[in-house]
Design a protein around this motif. Structure first.
Motif, mmCIF file in Angstrom:
data_model
loop_
_atom_site.group_PDB
_atom_site.id
_atom_site.type_symbol
_atom_site.label_atom_id
_atom_site.label_comp_id
_atom_site.label_asym_id
_atom_site.label_seq_id
_atom_site.Cartn_x
_atom_site.Cartn_y
_atom_site.Cartn_z
ATOM 1 N N ALA A 117 -3.220 26.838 -28.050
ATOM 2 C CA ALA A 117 -2.372 25.688 -28.370
ATOM 3 C C ALA A 117 -2.279 25.536 -29.887
ATOM 4 N N GLY A 118 -1.673 24.429 -30.325
ATOM 5 C CA GLY A 118 -1.669 24.126 -31.749
ATOM 6 C C GLY A 118 -1.002 25.158 -32.625
ATOM 7 N N ASN A 119 0.037 25.825 -32.114
ATOM 8 C CA ASN A 119 0.760 26.831 -32.903
ATOM 9 C C ASN A 119 -0.117 28.014 -33.305
ATOM 10 N N VAL A 120 -1.090 28.341 -32.467
ATOM 11 C CA VAL A 120 -1.947 29.481 -32.777
ATOM 12 C C VAL A 120 -1.136 30.759 -32.961
ATOM 13 N N ILE A 121 -0.227 31.042 -32.037
ATOM 14 C CA ILE A 121 0.520 32.305 -32.111
ATOM 15 C C ILE A 121 1.402 32.365 -33.364
ATOM 16 N N PRO A 122 2.206 31.339 -33.680
ATOM 17 C CA PRO A 122 3.029 31.423 -34.889
ATOM 18 C C PRO A 122 2.232 31.498 -36.191
ATOM 19 N N LEU A 123 0.967 31.044 -36.164
ATOM 20 C CA LEU A 123 0.175 31.023 -37.385
ATOM 21 C C LEU A 123 -0.738 32.237 -37.542
ATOM 22 N N LEU A 124 -0.619 33.204 -36.646
ATOM 23 C CA LEU A 124 -1.384 34.438 -36.797
ATOM 24 C C LEU A 124 -0.899 35.235 -38.006
ATOM 25 N N ALA A 125 -1.733 36.161 -38.439
ATOM 26 C CA ALA A 125 -1.301 37.073 -39.495
ATOM 27 C C ALA A 125 -0.124 37.904 -39.010
ATOM 28 N N ALA A 155 11.010 22.097 -37.626
ATOM 29 C CA ALA A 155 10.641 20.722 -37.308
ATOM 30 C C ALA A 155 9.367 20.650 -36.464
ATOM 31 N N HIS A 156 9.014 21.743 -35.794
ATOM 32 C CA HIS A 156 7.836 21.762 -34.935
ATOM 33 C C HIS A 156 6.764 22.719 -35.433
ATOM 34 N N LEU A 157 6.855 23.108 -36.687
ATOM 35 C CA LEU A 157 5.900 24.032 -37.279
ATOM 36 C C LEU A 157 5.492 23.544 -38.664
ATOM 37 N N PRO A 158 4.277 23.864 -39.095
ATOM 38 C CA PRO A 158 3.875 23.580 -40.472
ATOM 39 C C PRO A 158 4.321 24.701 -41.413
ATOM 40 N N LEU A 159 5.487 25.241 -41.143
ATOM 41 C CA LEU A 159 6.023 26.388 -41.862
ATOM 42 C C LEU A 159 7.501 26.149 -42.132
ATOM 43 N N PRO A 160 8.057 26.769 -43.155
ATOM 44 C CA PRO A 160 9.474 26.543 -43.467
ATOM 45 C C PRO A 160 10.439 27.150 -42.463
ATOM 46 N N GLU A 161 9.972 28.122 -41.671
ATOM 47 C CA GLU A 161 10.840 28.753 -40.687
ATOM 48 C C GLU A 161 9.983 29.365 -39.583
ATOM 49 N N PRO A 162 10.541 29.550 -38.395
ATOM 50 C CA PRO A 162 9.755 30.124 -37.295
ATOM 51 C C PRO A 162 9.359 31.563 -37.574
ATOM 52 N N THR A 163 8.235 31.953 -37.005
ATOM 53 C CA THR A 163 7.717 33.315 -37.179
ATOM 54 C C THR A 163 7.750 34.120 -35.889
ATOM 55 N N VAL A 164 7.966 33.443 -34.763
ATOM 56 C CA VAL A 164 7.948 34.090 -33.453
ATOM 57 C C VAL A 164 9.115 33.561 -32.633
ATOM 58 N N THR A 165 9.805 34.441 -31.912
ATOM 59 C CA THR A 165 10.814 34.014 -30.948
ATOM 60 C C THR A 165 10.237 34.142 -29.544
ATOM 61 N N LEU A 166 10.774 33.394 -28.609
ATOM 62 C CA LEU A 166 10.288 33.489 -27.240
ATOM 63 C C LEU A 166 10.515 34.869 -26.621
ATOM 64 N N PRO A 167 11.674 35.508 -26.848
ATOM 65 C CA PRO A 167 11.813 36.869 -26.310
ATOM 66 C C PRO A 167 10.747 37.825 -26.840
#
Length: 212
Positions: A117-125, A155-167
């Motif tokens: 949870a907690g955006n673990v996947i988008p915040l990985l290296a 808007a849902h990340l502590p980052l300026p842009e998403p790093t992961v897409t669902l596909p």
């Protein structure tokens, strides 16, 4: 999180534990429900299930899951976060480790549910995401579930842009032997729709080899 200059470390410098804990304490004091993730997972489990909280942070979710009758192990790479978890729940199992090397921790790979949870996947290296998903899948028993929550826009990340897409994420899960079971827009179970900014996903392993 992972130790290879993951995005979380870049954001916080590895010193965010106390601030993170205070943030959620203020939310709880103001009447917000800070246990949505634990309630969501409990609805998928039977009593006394084994849960791995991967990227557990300060232990908020794992502690609540234990209170609800499950056996939880928390893993995180940020010592400042684990320091809070160990202070708040010293009897629970908290492990310092990099999710990309989860197998090095010697865990019994028979968890009923692994939570990221907690955006673990988008915040990985960057570049480690497929390997981490494989590690999380390997920790599951046959029929076990991987539950993830991640922001899909700024808007849902502590980052300026998403790093992961669902596909992309679903492809990594498929490569790890996982199949999408359910997807929601919130931890309270609101329906997911294309374009919403957050996704709670439930992927599962086949119950037996014959189910492949």
């Amino acid at each position: 999180m992972t130790g290879q200059r993951d995005r979380w470390a870049e954001l916080t410098g590895g010193q965010a534990g106390e601030d993170y804990a205070r943030r959620f304490a203020r939310l709880a004091e103001s009447g917000h429900d800070v246990h949505g993730e634990a309630a969501f997972c409990t609805a998928l489990l039977t009593l006394s299930s084994r849960v791995l909280d991967a990227g557990c942070g300060t232990g908020r979710i794992a502690i609540r899951l234990t209170e609800l009758g499950h056996h939880c192990t928390g893993v995180d790479v940020d010592p400042s976060m684990l320091a809070v978890a160990r202070r708040d729940a010293p009897a629970q199992e908290w492990l310092l480790g990099d999710l990309v090397h989860l197998d090095a921790l010697g865990l019994d790979p028979s968890f009923d549910l692994v939570l990221a949870a907690g955006n673990v996947i988008p915040l990985l290296a960057s570049g480690t995401e497929p390997a981490v998903v494989r590690q999380l899948a390997t920790a599951l028993r046959p029929g076990g579930l991987l539950v993830t929550g991640m922001g899909l826009d700024a808007a849902h990340l502590p980052l300026p842009e998403p790093t992961v897409t669902l596909p992309e994420f679903d492809q990594w899960c498929a490569e790890a032997g996982l199949t999408l079971r359910e997807r929601y827009a919130t931890w309270s179970g609101e329906p997911y729709y294309d374009g919403c900014g957050y996704a709670v996903s439930v992927h599962g392993l086949p119950a037996t080899a014959s189910d492949d």
